[in-house]
Design an enzyme around this catalytic site. Structure first.
Site, mmCIF file in Angstrom:
data_model
loop_
_atom_site.group_PDB
_atom_site.id
_atom_site.type_symbol
_atom_site.label_atom_id
_atom_site.label_comp_id
_atom_site.label_asym_id
_atom_site.label_seq_id
_atom_site.Cartn_x
_atom_site.Cartn_y
_atom_site.Cartn_z
ATOM 1 N N TYR A 201 -23.898 -24.250 87.965
ATOM 2 C CA TYR A 201 -24.344 -25.558 88.027
ATOM 3 C C TYR A 201 -24.369 -26.020 89.439
ATOM 4 O O TYR A 201 -23.519 -25.958 90.284
ATOM 5 C CB TYR A 201 -23.338 -26.310 87.155
ATOM 6 C CG TYR A 201 -23.438 -27.835 87.232
ATOM 7 C CD1 TYR A 201 -24.601 -28.388 86.526
ATOM 8 C CD2 TYR A 201 -22.590 -28.730 87.695
ATOM 9 C CE1 TYR A 201 -24.841 -29.821 86.747
ATOM 10 C CE2 TYR A 201 -22.804 -29.995 87.770
ATOM 11 C CZ TYR A 201 -23.829 -30.539 86.963
ATOM 12 O OH TYR A 201 -24.077 -31.837 87.198
ATOM 13 N N LYS A 236 -35.553 -38.455 82.395
ATOM 14 C CA LYS A 236 -36.101 -39.100 83.596
ATOM 15 C C LYS A 236 -36.238 -40.623 83.401
ATOM 16 O O LYS A 236 -36.494 -41.004 82.381
ATOM 17 C CB LYS A 236 -37.193 -38.210 83.934
ATOM 18 C CG LYS A 236 -37.209 -36.939 84.500
ATOM 19 C CD LYS A 236 -38.442 -36.295 84.498
ATOM 20 C CE LYS A 236 -38.139 -34.640 84.613
ATOM 21 N NZ LYS A 236 -39.487 -33.950 84.230
ATOM 22 N N ARG A 291 -47.487 -28.533 79.718
ATOM 23 C CA ARG A 291 -48.133 -29.717 79.130
ATOM 24 C C ARG A 291 -48.349 -30.624 80.072
ATOM 25 O O ARG A 291 -47.805 -30.749 81.440
ATOM 26 C CB ARG A 291 -47.315 -30.283 77.882
ATOM 27 C CG ARG A 291 -45.863 -30.358 78.455
ATOM 28 C CD ARG A 291 -45.086 -31.152 77.541
ATOM 29 N NE ARG A 291 -43.631 -31.034 77.943
ATOM 30 C CZ ARG A 291 -43.018 -31.962 78.952
ATOM 31 N NH1 ARG A 291 -43.445 -32.877 79.225
ATOM 32 N NH2 ARG A 291 -41.818 -31.579 79.217
ATOM 33 N N VAL A 294 -44.907 -36.801 81.200
ATOM 34 C CA VAL A 294 -44.515 -38.187 81.152
ATOM 35 C C VAL A 294 -45.203 -39.001 82.547
ATOM 36 O O VAL A 294 -45.893 -39.893 82.357
ATOM 37 C CB VAL A 294 -43.195 -38.459 80.656
ATOM 38 C CG1 VAL A 294 -43.132 -40.034 80.692
ATOM 39 C CG2 VAL A 294 -42.923 -38.186 79.459
ATOM 40 N N ARG A 337 -39.896 -45.968 83.987
ATOM 41 C CA ARG A 337 -39.947 -46.044 82.417
ATOM 42 C C ARG A 337 -39.490 -47.124 81.911
ATOM 43 O O ARG A 337 -38.005 -47.260 82.024
ATOM 44 C CB ARG A 337 -39.310 -44.720 81.907
ATOM 45 C CG ARG A 337 -40.040 -43.246 82.354
ATOM 46 C CD ARG A 337 -39.530 -42.275 81.654
ATOM 47 N NE ARG A 337 -39.995 -40.933 82.239
ATOM 48 C CZ ARG A 337 -39.756 -39.710 81.720
ATOM 49 N NH1 ARG A 337 -39.198 -39.686 80.494
ATOM 50 N NH2 ARG A 337 -40.198 -38.560 82.303
HETATM 51 P P1 ADP Z 1 -41.036 -34.940 80.865
HETATM 52 O O1 ADP Z 1 -40.656 -34.417 82.568
HETATM 53 O O2 ADP Z 1 -42.580 -34.883 80.786
HETATM 54 O O3 ADP Z 1 -40.465 -36.273 80.764
HETATM 55 P P2 ADP Z 1 -39.290 -34.338 78.988
HETATM 56 O O4 ADP Z 1 -38.772 -32.814 78.915
HETATM 57 O O5 ADP Z 1 -38.484 -35.335 79.269
HETATM 58 O O6 ADP Z 1 -40.382 -33.987 79.882
HETATM 59 O O7 ADP Z 1 -39.991 -34.409 77.609
HETATM 60 C C1 ADP Z 1 -41.106 -35.156 77.361
HETATM 61 C C2 ADP Z 1 -40.905 -35.980 76.176
HETATM 62 O O8 ADP Z 1 -40.862 -34.859 75.005
HETATM 63 C C3 ADP Z 1 -39.669 -36.941 76.075
HETATM 64 O O9 ADP Z 1 -40.124 -37.878 75.321
HETATM 65 C C4 ADP Z 1 -38.773 -36.034 75.157
HETATM 66 O O10 ADP Z 1 -37.917 -36.646 74.563
HETATM 67 C C5 ADP Z 1 -39.588 -35.090 74.485
HETATM 68 N N1 ADP Z 1 -39.171 -33.600 74.025
HETATM 69 C C6 ADP Z 1 -39.315 -32.749 74.927
HETATM 70 N N2 ADP Z 1 -38.790 -31.557 74.611
HETATM 71 C C7 ADP Z 1 -38.669 -31.913 73.151
HETATM 72 C C8 ADP Z 1 -38.380 -31.087 71.985
HETATM 73 N N3 ADP Z 1 -38.032 -29.772 72.143
HETATM 74 N N4 ADP Z 1 -38.200 -31.815 70.791
HETATM 75 C C9 ADP Z 1 -38.283 -32.871 70.807
HETATM 76 N N5 ADP Z 1 -38.680 -33.882 71.844
HETATM 77 C C10 ADP Z 1 -39.050 -33.302 72.782
HETATM 78 P P1 ADP Z 2 -35.221 -29.230 79.624
HETATM 79 O O1 ADP Z 2 -35.919 -28.297 79.109
HETATM 80 O O2 ADP Z 2 -34.181 -29.821 78.694
HETATM 81 O O3 ADP Z 2 -35.840 -30.189 80.328
HETATM 82 P P2 ADP Z 2 -34.059 -28.287 81.995
HETATM 83 O O4 ADP Z 2 -33.741 -26.816 82.236
HETATM 84 O O5 ADP Z 2 -35.444 -28.596 82.805
HETATM 85 O O6 ADP Z 2 -34.036 -28.718 80.570
HETATM 86 O O7 ADP Z 2 -32.934 -29.088 82.774
HETATM 87 C C1 ADP Z 2 -32.966 -30.379 82.546
HETATM 88 C C2 ADP Z 2 -32.132 -31.151 83.848
HETATM 89 O O8 ADP Z 2 -30.634 -30.754 83.870
HETATM 90 C C3 ADP Z 2 -32.857 -30.816 85.057
HETATM 91 O O9 ADP Z 2 -33.711 -31.878 85.308
HETATM 92 C C4 ADP Z 2 -31.531 -30.884 85.942
HETATM 93 O O10 ADP Z 2 -31.304 -32.627 86.229
HETATM 94 C C5 ADP Z 2 -30.403 -30.581 85.113
HETATM 95 N N1 ADP Z 2 -30.150 -29.143 85.485
HETATM 96 C C6 ADP Z 2 -30.835 -28.056 84.762
HETATM 97 N N2 ADP Z 2 -30.401 -26.820 85.316
HETATM 98 C C7 ADP Z 2 -29.547 -27.241 86.381
HETATM 99 C C8 ADP Z 2 -28.425 -26.423 87.183
HETATM 100 N N3 ADP Z 2 -28.398 -25.139 86.907
HETATM 101 N N4 ADP Z 2 -27.626 -27.168 88.051
HETATM 102 C C9 ADP Z 2 -27.639 -28.632 88.057
HETATM 103 N N5 ADP Z 2 -28.476 -29.263 87.190
HETATM 104 C C10 ADP Z 2 -29.304 -28.676 86.544
#
Ligand code: ADP
Ligand code: ADP
Ligand code: MG
Length: 453
Positions: A201, A236, A291, A294, A337
């Site tokens: 972390y 975000k 993809r 947002v 947002r």
């Molecule tokens: P971004 O960086 O584009 O915001 P997010 O990871 O937040 O990426 O995902 C974009 C949108 O898709 C968000 O509205 C999130 O809630 C939805 N989302 C992402 N992954 C999943 C998932 N595995 N199942 C359902 N909704 C998802």
């Molecule tokens: P998701 O697929 O749900 O978007 P991510 O792996 O992109 O998951 O992580 C989502 C968020 O969690 C990141 O945008 C960051 O803020 C936080 N995060 C993820 N990995 C770490 C890490 N190793 N240390 C600190 N924060 C992290």
């Protein structure tokens, strides 16, 4: 070029994609749930088909219904938007079998990069720096030993995770076992895959991501970064480009790493490489989103291109017409947002009928939304109802313009987070650009304390 495209999504992103198609002279097919019969994407598409009940499982995730509509309507391609089916390898492989072009990478690519464990290994082998951590661990005792080796705090992450789900922060050994099982159970129910691994972390840390466009001929361009460190529960809230915190040297290195990541897998179409940047300015690959994102409009505003139109052109087999040396970042762009939720009541989602709406305007002010006067926000979907995006010559001017635009925005009938955004934009840490992913938690604590006093 395609003559007809089906949009397998709803809300602002469906509207955004339909607009791009119409500008390109492509006919559009909308699909919608019973709860969305009065939705904007339905009324502005050339054709529309109801595909099932309000729950996404019955409609927007109903692959058979969507593919049936594609075949019946004669759509040659499907744009999935973000969320929903956009990163679903099974859906993409069904499109491939039905001879319908999926606007995005192949099913194989999506499986490869959607598996966070495999993606981390691939990137490490390609020489891209990756967040320190383990491979998949099944045994909780072995996992505990590894966590101690890495050193607390650690994150438990799901191999198939997304949207902030399947992630657990663990501060010490006592919390480990519970967190391990609950992350795995959440991932099993959300993604049908309970496999988890451990990451160090990193804190304080910034979330900085790189936007890529890759055509079918191996050409790759990077359209600069977006900083997305204003997050609540890993979701975000505000994004901006360029990041106020990175030097030209870090940017150049990060862009190189992002391109290396795309080339390592032979990536195709629009994609985003997410990095973490630590306080010593080291950056680490976190994941690649296969993809449209947002927050893609902030990149569009500073680069001056239409990412959705490029996704469509690339899927239709066009070559990228731009080269890296012709891509320039103009000024600064910010996105807020707008969510139908109550920041003063633990962000409780809000729904209801919008009885008064005023959308801000002026030069370089953009509001991507699917709401309109008298529209009823249904309770079944994401709480994001719009995105306000501005661009100006400098970051300081962009913040001023955003404040002006936010203060003009009127949405009555539901509760939303406009005032929260105005507060954040005046916050010292936001203004000086030093904010990290822990920003919102501290910010909310301060707000709650102020309220109590
Ligand atoms: P971004 O960086 O584009 O915001 P997010 O990871 O937040 O990426 O995902 C974009 C949108 O898709 C968000 O509205 C999130 O809630 C939805 N989302 C992402 N992954 C999943 C998932 N595995 N199942 C359902 N909704 C998802
Ligand atoms: P998701 O697929 O749900 O978007 P991510 O792996 O992109 O998951 O992580 C989502 C968020 O969690 C990141 O945008 C960051 O803020 C936080 N995060 C993820 N990995 C770490 C890490 N190793 N240390 C600190 N924060 C992290
Ligand atoms: Mg992510």
């Amino acid at each position: 070029m395609f003559s007809k495209i089906l949009i397998a999504n709803r809300g602002e992103i469906a509207v955004r994609i339909i607009r791009a198609c119409r500008e390109m002279g492509i006919s559009t097919v909308a699909v919608y749930s019973q709860a969305d019969k009065d939705a904007l994407h339905v009324s502005i598409a050339d054709e529309s088909y109801c595909i099932g009940g309000p729950q996404v499982g019955d409609s927007y995730l109903n692959m058979a219904a969507i593919l049936t509509v594609a075949v019946i309507s004669g759509a040659q391609a499907i744009h999935p938007g973000y969320g929903l089916l956009s990163e679903n390898a099974k859906f993409v492989s069904l499109c491939e079998k039905c001879n319908i072009e999926f606007i995005g990478p192949s099913s194989e690519m999506i499986s490869k990069l959607g598996d966070k464990d495999e993606a981390r290994r691939t990137m490490r082998n390609a020489g891209v720096p990756v967040t320190p951590g383990t491979d998949i661990i099944e045994d909780v005792n072995i996992a505990k030993e590894k966590a101690a080796e890495i050193g607390y705090p650690i994150l438990i992450k799901a191999r198939s995770g997304g949207g902030g789900r399947g992630i657990r922060l663990v501060h010490n050994e006592d919390e480990f076992e519970n967190a391990f099982h609950s992350a795995s159970a959440e991932a099993q129910s959300a993604f049908g895959d309970g496999a988890v691994y451990i990451e160090k972390y990193l804190k304080p840390v910034k979330h900085i991501e790189m936007q890529l466009l890759c055509d079918k001929f191996g050409n790759v361009v990077c359209l600069g970064e977006r900083e997305c460190s204003v997050q609540r529960k890993n979701q975000k809230l505000i994004e901006e480009s360029p990041s106020p915190a990175i030097t030209p040297e870090i940017r150049a290195n990060m862009m190189e790493a992002a391109k290396k990541a795309a080339l390592a897998v032979g990536y195709e179409n629009a994609g985003t490489v997410e990095f973490l940047l630590d306080k010593d300015k080291n950056f680490y690959f976190m994941e690649m989103n296969t993809r449209l994102q947002v927050e893609h409009p902030v990149t569009e505003m500073v680069v001056g291109i239409d990412l959705v139109q490029w996704q469509i052109r690339i899927a239709a087999g066009a070559k990228l017409s731009m080269t890296q040396d012709k891509i320039f970042i103009h000024g600064s762009a910010i996105e807020c947002r707008i969510n139908s939720e109550d920041p003063d009541n633990n962000y409780r989602p809000s729904c209801g009928t919008i009885n008064l709406l005023h959308i801000p305007g002026g030069p370089n002010v953009r509001f991507d939304t699917a709401i309109y006067q008298d529209y009823t926000v249904p309770p079944y979907y994401d709480s994001m109802i719009g995105k306000l995006i501005v661009q100006a010559r400098s970051r300081e001017l962009a913040i001023r313009k955003m404040k002006m635009a936010l203060s003009e925005l009127i949405i009555q009938g539901i509760t939303h987070n406009r005032n929260l955004h105005l507060d954040i934009l005046s916050d010292k840490e936001f203004v000086d650009g030093t904010y990290t992913t822990g920003f919102m938690e501290d910010f909310d604590k301060r707000r709650n304390k102020q309220k109590d006093e």
